[in-house]
Write an enzyme that holds these catalytic residues in place. Structure first.
Site, PDB file in Angstrom:
ATOM      1  N   ASP A  30       0.982  -1.173   0.018  1.00  0.00           N
ATOM      2  CA  ASP A  30      -0.156  -0.046  -0.052  1.00  0.00           C
ATOM      3  C   ASP A  30       0.956   1.413  -0.010  1.00  0.00           C
ATOM      4  OD1 ASP A  30      -2.601   1.351   0.035  1.00  0.00           O
ATOM      5  OD2 ASP A  30      -2.558   1.242   2.245  1.00  0.00           O
ATOM      6  N   ASN A  78     -10.272  -3.432  -6.995  1.00  0.00           N
ATOM      7  CA  ASN A  78      -9.150  -2.229  -7.721  1.00  0.00           C
ATOM      8  C   ASN A  78     -10.143  -1.994  -8.923  1.00  0.00           C
ATOM      9  OD1 ASN A  78      -6.010  -3.469  -6.726  1.00  0.00           O
ATOM     10  ND2 ASN A  78      -7.398  -1.830  -5.696  1.00  0.00           N
TER      11      ASN A  78
END
Length: 250
Positions: A30, A78
């Protein structure tokens, strides 16, 4: 995979006192976007630097003797990102495979995919399949890449598969236990997850390896993923080695 202790007593970096080395490390990578934004760069630049970080961490994991490294590369959520960014990620995946496949194979790394990568463009999905096939016989370590992966979806699919087996008379409903569920997941055959790391300071699992994380040590670091490297991984391994894992016991 089993839920009990499974780490081996070996030196994680070849120096100092022996430490408990995690057999299986998973990472939620991340912070690519924030890394790029802080430098006035497009998000695609952060993803490219993130791919370089993955290469460094894979090398460090192999040198340390880690059996399996699982990377959360593309979640089932995503797809909600802007189309241009998704396309950039697809292109980067193809580029990474073309660039790194020879080295992965030469270094004895087996590539395994968890999730449903066949939802990707046909050329990318075919490239992934070819990479998996080419490295299938390697045994030095496993690189598991989560592509179009979501843990809840994984658990639902496992439940449906077991339900079909019950309906077909292959197994009794009473025979379904933790071990059978474990063997029905995408991670079947991988070592138990020992350590899960998330970069960028966020403190959540984001639908990643929910079942597998039941007994894993969790580590949340503030480093943005593109800045995470071999030294950072070795520090995480040392931190893991200092922890006492009781599995509910004393």
């Amino acid at each position: 995979m089993s839920a009990g202790p499974a780490s081996a007593e070996i030196r994680p970096d070849g120096s100092g006192p022996g430490a408990v080395l995690p057999r299986h490390i998973a990472i939620i990578m991340d912070g690519n976007g924030r890394w790029a934004k802080a430098r006035g760069l497009p998000r695609a630049a952060g993803h490219r630097q993130g791919a370089e970080a993955a290469r460094k961490v894979l090398r460090a994991a192999g040198e340390a003797g880690v059996e399996c490294l699982t990377l959360y590369a593309f979640s089932s959520e995503n797809w909600r990102r802007p189309k241009a960014e998704v396309n950039d990620l697809m292109g980067l995946l193809g580029f990474y495979i073309r660039k790194e496949l020879d080295a992965l194979h030469r270094e004895g790394v087996r590539l395994k995919i968890i999730g449903d990568h066949r939802a990707f463009p046909p050329d990318v999905a075919a490239m992934v399949d070819q990479a998996v096939e080419r490295t299938a016989g390697n045994s030095r370590m496993t690189l598991a890449v989560a592509l179009n992966y979501g843990a809840r979806k994984e658990l639902a699919e496992a439940a449906r598969g077991l339900a079909r087996r019950v309906a077909a008379g292959e197994i009794e409903a009473e025979a379904i236990d933790e071990q059978l569920i474990d063997s029905s997941l995408d991670t079947a055959g991988l070592p138990p997850l020992d350590l899960l790391i998330r970069t960028s300071g966020e403190k959540r699992l984001s639908n990643f390896l929910l079942w597998q994380s039941a007994y894993a040590e969790l580590m949340f670091v503030h480093t943005l993923w593109p800045d995470f490297d071999g030294a950072a991984l070795r520090a995480a391994i040392a931190d893991y080695g200092a922890r006492e894992r009781r599995y509910g016991g004393l």
